[in-house]
Structures are given as C-alpha cells and as structure tokens.
Design a protein around this motif. Structure first.
Motif, short mmCIF file in Angstrom:
data_model
loop_
_atom_site.label_atom_id
_atom_site.label_comp_id
_atom_site.label_asym_id
_atom_site.label_seq_id
_atom_site.Cartn_x
_atom_site.Cartn_y
_atom_site.Cartn_z
N THR A 163 0.86 -1.18 0.00
CA THR A 163 0.00 0.00 0.00
C THR A 163 0.90 1.23 0.00
OG1 THR A 163 -0.12 0.31 2.40
CG2 THR A 163 -1.63 -1.30 1.43
N THR A 164 0.30 2.40 0.02
CA THR A 164 1.05 3.66 0.05
C THR A 164 0.64 4.46 1.27
OG1 THR A 164 1.16 3.70 -2.37
CG2 THR A 164 1.61 5.77 -1.20
N PHE A 165 1.62 4.94 2.03
CA PHE A 165 1.33 5.77 3.19
C PHE A 165 0.74 7.10 2.73
CE2 PHE A 165 2.75 9.09 6.22
CZ PHE A 165 2.07 8.65 7.35
N LYS A 166 -0.38 7.49 3.36
CA LYS A 166 -1.07 8.70 2.95
C LYS A 166 -1.00 9.84 3.97
CE LYS A 166 -2.71 7.47 -1.07
NZ LYS A 166 -2.27 8.17 -2.30
N GLY A 167 -0.83 9.52 5.23
CA GLY A 167 -0.78 10.58 6.21
C GLY A 167 -1.03 10.08 7.61
N ARG A 214 6.45 19.19 9.99
CA ARG A 214 6.33 19.86 11.28
C ARG A 214 6.06 18.87 12.40
NH1 ARG A 214 1.07 23.20 11.96
NH2 ARG A 214 0.35 21.08 12.40
N ASP A 215 5.06 18.00 12.20
CA ASP A 215 4.66 17.05 13.24
C ASP A 215 5.39 15.71 13.12
OD1 ASP A 215 2.79 18.78 14.45
OD2 ASP A 215 1.34 18.33 12.85
N TYR A 216 5.75 15.36 11.92
CA TYR A 216 6.45 14.09 11.70
C TYR A 216 7.24 14.20 10.40
CZ TYR A 216 2.96 12.98 8.10
OH TYR A 216 2.17 13.01 6.98
N THR A 217 8.21 13.28 10.26
CA THR A 217 8.96 13.18 9.01
C THR A 217 8.88 11.75 8.51
OG1 THR A 217 11.04 12.71 10.14
CG2 THR A 217 10.54 15.03 9.67
N LEU A 218 9.08 11.60 7.22
CA LEU A 218 9.06 10.27 6.62
C LEU A 218 10.29 10.13 5.73
CD1 LEU A 218 7.36 7.65 6.35
CD2 LEU A 218 6.37 8.65 4.27
N SER A 219 11.15 9.19 6.07
CA SER A 219 12.34 8.90 5.27
C SER A 219 12.29 7.44 4.86
CB SER A 219 13.61 9.18 6.09
OG SER A 219 14.76 8.84 5.35
N THR A 254 -4.13 8.61 20.57
CA THR A 254 -4.07 7.51 19.61
C THR A 254 -4.02 8.10 18.21
OG1 THR A 254 -5.32 6.03 21.06
CG2 THR A 254 -5.20 5.44 18.72
N LEU A 255 -2.94 7.79 17.49
CA LEU A 255 -2.75 8.28 16.13
C LEU A 255 -3.21 7.21 15.14
CD1 LEU A 255 0.86 9.75 16.53
CD2 LEU A 255 -1.34 10.85 17.02
N GLN A 256 -3.56 7.67 13.93
CA GLN A 256 -3.92 6.75 12.86
C GLN A 256 -3.01 6.99 11.66
OE1 GLN A 256 -6.72 8.93 13.95
NE2 GLN A 256 -6.87 7.50 15.67
N ALA A 257 -2.22 5.99 11.34
CA ALA A 257 -1.41 6.04 10.12
C ALA A 257 -2.28 5.51 8.99
CB ALA A 257 -0.15 5.20 10.27
N GLU A 258 -2.59 6.37 8.02
CA GLU A 258 -3.50 5.99 6.95
C GLU A 258 -2.73 5.60 5.70
OE1 GLU A 258 -6.20 9.30 6.61
OE2 GLU A 258 -7.50 8.42 8.15
#
Length: 583
Positions: free
Chosen positions: A412-416, A428-433, A458-462
């Motif tokens: 899948t592809t990370f969306k946010g 600002r809140d997170y980075t993705l490498s 509780t966060l949701q990685a979509e």
C-alpha cells in the motif's frame, strides 16, 4: 513431538481437556453464498430459490465458503453445550455472524457423551435433533456448514492401535447415523471425517495407515448412504490437522486413491508456536513467525490447490489469545491476522476462525475487540499497512525525544497521519524517510498533555487501502515491584505498572540454569507461568511455575516491559511457602 503437535496438545488442554479461490473468483461474485447441489440433487431448505447452486467444481464450491467461523466450545463441550462457558446457540447468533460477512460455519460436535454402548452406539435422539436444529438454522441463513466428529478423536478414536475393531465399528456406526440424518440436506452442508486425529502409542507409519483407514471408511459410509450424500463435499484431515509436508503427502495419497473430485483437504494453523503462545521470548510477529506462516501456506498450495484439490484451514487463530487479550500484544496480533488473510487469499485457501468465545461475544452478539475484527474482515479482500509497533512510550517527566517507527506498507502507500480528526503536518509534526516514520518531540509533548500515566493519544497512520494503523502514545515510568509472600498455589507481586505493559518474563536460577516449566528457555510462557493484572496492580506467578521450582533455590526473575524497561525480582520457594523480594 513437533512444535505444532505441542501446540495442538496445548490447545486441547485449554479447552478443558488435558479453499479458497483466486481473487478473480471473488471479483466474479463466486464468493456470494450458495445453497443447493444444483444438477445432482435439490434439498428442501427455504433458501433454495434465493441463492446460486453449489458448484459441481469442488474448488469453486470451497471458494464460496470463504470466510468461515467456528462455533467452538458449544456442541463439542461434552454433556451440555453451555458447560464450557458459552450460551446456548440461537438463530439470532447465527444471523448476526452471517450479517458480518461470514459465508461458512464449522460446527464441531462431540458425540461421546450422547451415545449408547456397543454394538449399536446409538446417538441420543434429542441430541441429534438439537444438532440438526443448529445446522438447519445456519443453512437457512445461506451459510455453508461443516459438521464433524470432534473430541471423539482423543476420547475413543485414539485407542484404535490397541482396540482396532471396536473403534472402527463405533466410528462407522457414528457416521452411519449422522449421514442418515442429514442425507437430504442441501449441498452447503459438508462433512468432516474427524477433528485433529491422533492415535495413542503409534509410530508415524502406523498413524498414517490408521488415518487412511478412517478417512477411507468415512468416505465409503457417507457415499453409500444415498441422497445428497452421494456428491456432498467431504473434508479429510491430516494427522492432528498438522500442516507438515509428510502429513500432507500422506493425505494427498489417500485423496488420490479415492478417485473422488469432491474431496477437500483440511489442516489447522495457530501460528509459529513460540509467538502464538508468547514463550521463549517470541513476543513479536517477527521474521521467524512470518516465515513459518508463508511456508505452511506454500505447502498447502503446492500439495493440494495447485493439483486441483481444495484446502480448508478448519481452525486458525492465536493460542495465547484464548487466555485473554494480553497473552499476545495486540499490535503484533493485528499484524498476524493481516498477514494470514493475505496468505489465505493469495494461496487459494479457505479458512475458518476458531472462536471459543474469545472473539465474538455470543451473549451480546458483538465482537469483543471491534478493531481486531475490522482488521480480519479487511484482510479477506485487501492488504493493510502496519508498523514495527503500535506503542510509542514517552517519559512521565523530563525531555521527550523524537520517536521512530518503521512502516510496513504491505504493497500500500502511506497517505498521512491523524490524531483524531486532526491531520498532522508532514515536516512539522512528523517526518518520513523511506519507511521510517519519525514523530517529532514537540508533537509528542503536545499530545502527551499532562503526561498522566497511560494512553495519552491515539494516532492513525492511513494508507491507500485497508485499515489505518493505530499508534498509542503512552506516558510511562519504570514499573516498581514490591516484596511478596505466598504459597505454591500462586503468588501475587504488588506492581505499580506506571503506564507500562508487560511483555515477557525471564527466569534463571541464581546458581545457573533456566528455572520454570520451560527448562529449555529462560523465557517462560505468558499466562501459563505468569500473568499481569493491570487493574489489580499485580503480577501473578502461577502454580505451574512455582511447582516447577527447586526447593530452597533462589530464582532471578527479569520482567521485560514493552517500553524497553527491565525490572529484576527474586523468588525462593521453601516447602509450601514462596517469598518474593526486590533484592
């Protein structure tokens, strides 16, 4: 005894005792539920005109059974279907499961306590009528049904090596009565010869011979009983339903010898044994657990599916979950079920969830963990992204650093990333490498608020498809244990968890060597040897663990927590007294 055989024995004890098709078939609507046999025999169920006929092609018919569910610990529970803690089965219960998307139900039945003695082994008419009532409710719902003989396998069939003729006579009498009672039921009813067959005191060669004899006898009895049994789908297991290659090969030989295109192979799968029971320090759905699953499905596919023989995994689950939701960490269990659904789908295998009440609350007619069921249901049709953990710990006081997780997109592809309904800002809140997701210190500090112990957010990685991955932000400090005194019956160690969660326990004698029931590993089995009580603020050491300790020997315990914290504790047993201390 292999790890899977040990797991099977373990599962029988906790019960109170000691194939699908390619995705194209789903897209074509084949997995919509079916009813009658069509061209080779119509039944009398009221759904006959409302659903498509059961396919003459066994692969397609078994694909229509996906997904499935087990009515565990009910009609297999001995003298009464409520004796193992489940309520009496109702039509409303089956209606609800059907509405949740299930297409088949396996109804395990133990006949032993409802049979008279030789020579007829007559089954009690009232009990047979009750079984038929439940079967008919399921059929009326449009469900496929798998009916079997269940704990009879070890209660009396396992004595076949030393009491061959009597066991075979009882087995054939039992199936003659079942086949006669259900001979005119529609094609959505399938028969399974025996659950997890095993034979006492036999070598592998004799076991293979005896199982072949039972499966062959079952086939002969059912086929000769007439009616719709002439072409009913028949399910044959491997020894103990274990998915080892040699056992699959033996079953493949039996199936080939019967020259019957409507036979189905059956195995069970409860995962890589150390992970599934949380022992030997195997707390994660790691490479070893993933590899074990992949190999099992490949063997099932290559041995049967690729050769035109459908496969059902008649039971699957996670053994540790039977003892309670803490037995296997929830995020690791979510990853297991996500991967399992994908493996079943891509290998063309139909699966039936084993549920002894751990998953579906049969009194309240709802899932005990709705999020876990959402993950299961999503896996029937697609993949979901996950991450290296669903837990992010932040200190109760002092500086909160950045925290990094590794994403597992699973194609899948990370969306946010979201916190509730608020979309967090990348940069600002997170980075993705690559797949490394880093939660910024300032964001975690904001989310932690007053940092009271426990889950603060509780966060949701979509992802582009599937179920979002939830990440709990937890405020914690190193847990504190206190001195305790108890008996060999059990010891409760007063514990201030301070927001943390227990992962495993390491146990060694001070003079050297592993201490506990599992003497081949220092890491003892979760719940079997120790168990946390978060609401009661304590960790319990069980009778099984304490009984295994040497009298007078000091035992060093190391409790491992999910935050990474380790706390050392000491236990000494003297006769019937146990003393625990922090030093």
């Amino acid at each position: 005894m292999t790890a899977r055989q040990q797991a099977a024995r373990h599962r029988r004890r906790r019960l109170g005792l000691v194939v699908g098709a390619p995705l194209a078939l789903i897209a074509a609507g084949v997995l919509a539920y079916g009813t009658e046999f069509g061209p080779f025999g119509e039944g009398s169920r009221s759904q006959a005109d409302a659903a498509p006929a059961v396919s003459d092609d066994a692969m397609t018919a078994v694909a229509a059974m996906q997904p499935g569910w087990n009515l565990g610990n009910s009609l297999d529970a001995g003298t009464d279907e409520t004796s193992w803690g489940q309520p009496r089965t109702t039509k409303a219960m089956l209606d609800k499961l059907r509405s949740q998307g299930f297409r088949s139900i396996r109804i395990p039945v133990t006949w032993s306590d409802h049979q008279q003695s030789a020579p007829g082994y007559a089954i009690d008419k009232a009990y047979l009528s009750r079984v038929k009532q439940v079967v008919d409710w399921a059929l009326d719902d449009g469900l496929y049904v798998m009916l079997n003989i269940h704990h009879d396998s070890w209660q009396w069939a396992g004595k076949m090596p030393t009491d061959h003729d009597a066991v075979l006579a009882r087995y054939e009498a039992t199936w003659t009565q079942i086949a006669g009672t259900f001979r005119n039921e529609p094609g959505r009813l399938t028969f399974e010869s025996i659950n997890e067959p095993t034979f006492d005191g036999s070598d592998n060669s004799l076991k293979a011979k005896l199982l072949n004899e039972l499966n062959t006898s079952f086939h002969d009895v059912v086929r000769k009983s007439g009616g719709n049994n002439a072409k009913r789908l028949l399910v044959l297991p491997t020894m103990v339903d274990t998915p080892d290659q040699a056992l699959m090969d033996n079953l493949a030989t039996t199936i080939k010898s019967l020259h019957d295109p409507r036979l189905v192979a059956s195995v069970h799968y409860y995962g890589y044994w150390p992970f599934s029971t949380n022992l030997a320090g195997s707390t994660r759905f790691d490479a070893a657990a993933q590899s074990d699953m992949a190999k099992v499905f490949k063997r099932a596919h290559d041995t049967f599916v690729a050769k035109g023989v459908p496969v059902v995994i008649g039971e699957y689950g996670v053994l540790g979950y039977d003892f309670g939701p803490d037995g296997v960490e929830r995020g690791e269990m979510l990853k297991y079920f996500e991967a399992f659904g994908n493996a079943a789908r891509t290998n063309g295998v139909t699966d039936l969830l084993w549920d002894n009440g751990a998953f579906f609350d049969r009194s309240k007619l709802r899932w005990k963990d709705a999020g876990l069921f959402r993950q299961m249901r999503s896996s029937w049709t697609t993949r979901s992204g996950t991450a290296s953990s669903d837990l992010v710990f932040v200190p109760r006081s002092g500086h909160i650093p950045d925290r990094t997780l590794t994403l597992n997109p699973n194609r899948t592809t990370f969306k946010g990333l979201k916190a509730g309904s608020v979309t967090l800002a990348k940069g600002r809140d997170y980075t993705l490498s690559g797949n490394r997701l880093t939660l910024k210190a300032a964001t975690l500090t904001r989310l932690a608020g007053d940092r009271a112990y426990g889950v603060r957010a509780t966060l949701q990685a979509e992802f582009s498809k599937g179920v979002p991955w939830q990440i709990k932000v937890i405020s914690n400090s190193t847990p504190v244990l206190s001195n305790a005194t108890g008996t060999t019956g059990s010891v409760r160690i007063p514990t201030q968890f301070r927001g943390d969660l227990l992962a495993t326990m390491e146990s060694k004698y001070a003079e050297g060597g592993n201490a506990g029931p599992l003497d081949w590993t220092p890491y003892q089995q979760f719940t079997k040897a120790f168990s946390p009580g978060y609401t009661g603020n304590g960790i319990t050491l069980t009778r099984d663990f304490l009984d295994s300790l040497r009298d007078g020997a000091r035992v060093n315990l190391t409790f491992h927590f999910w935050s990474g914290a380790k706390v050392t504790y000491y236990v000494t047993k003297s006769g019937g007294t146990v003393v625990g201390s922090t030093s």
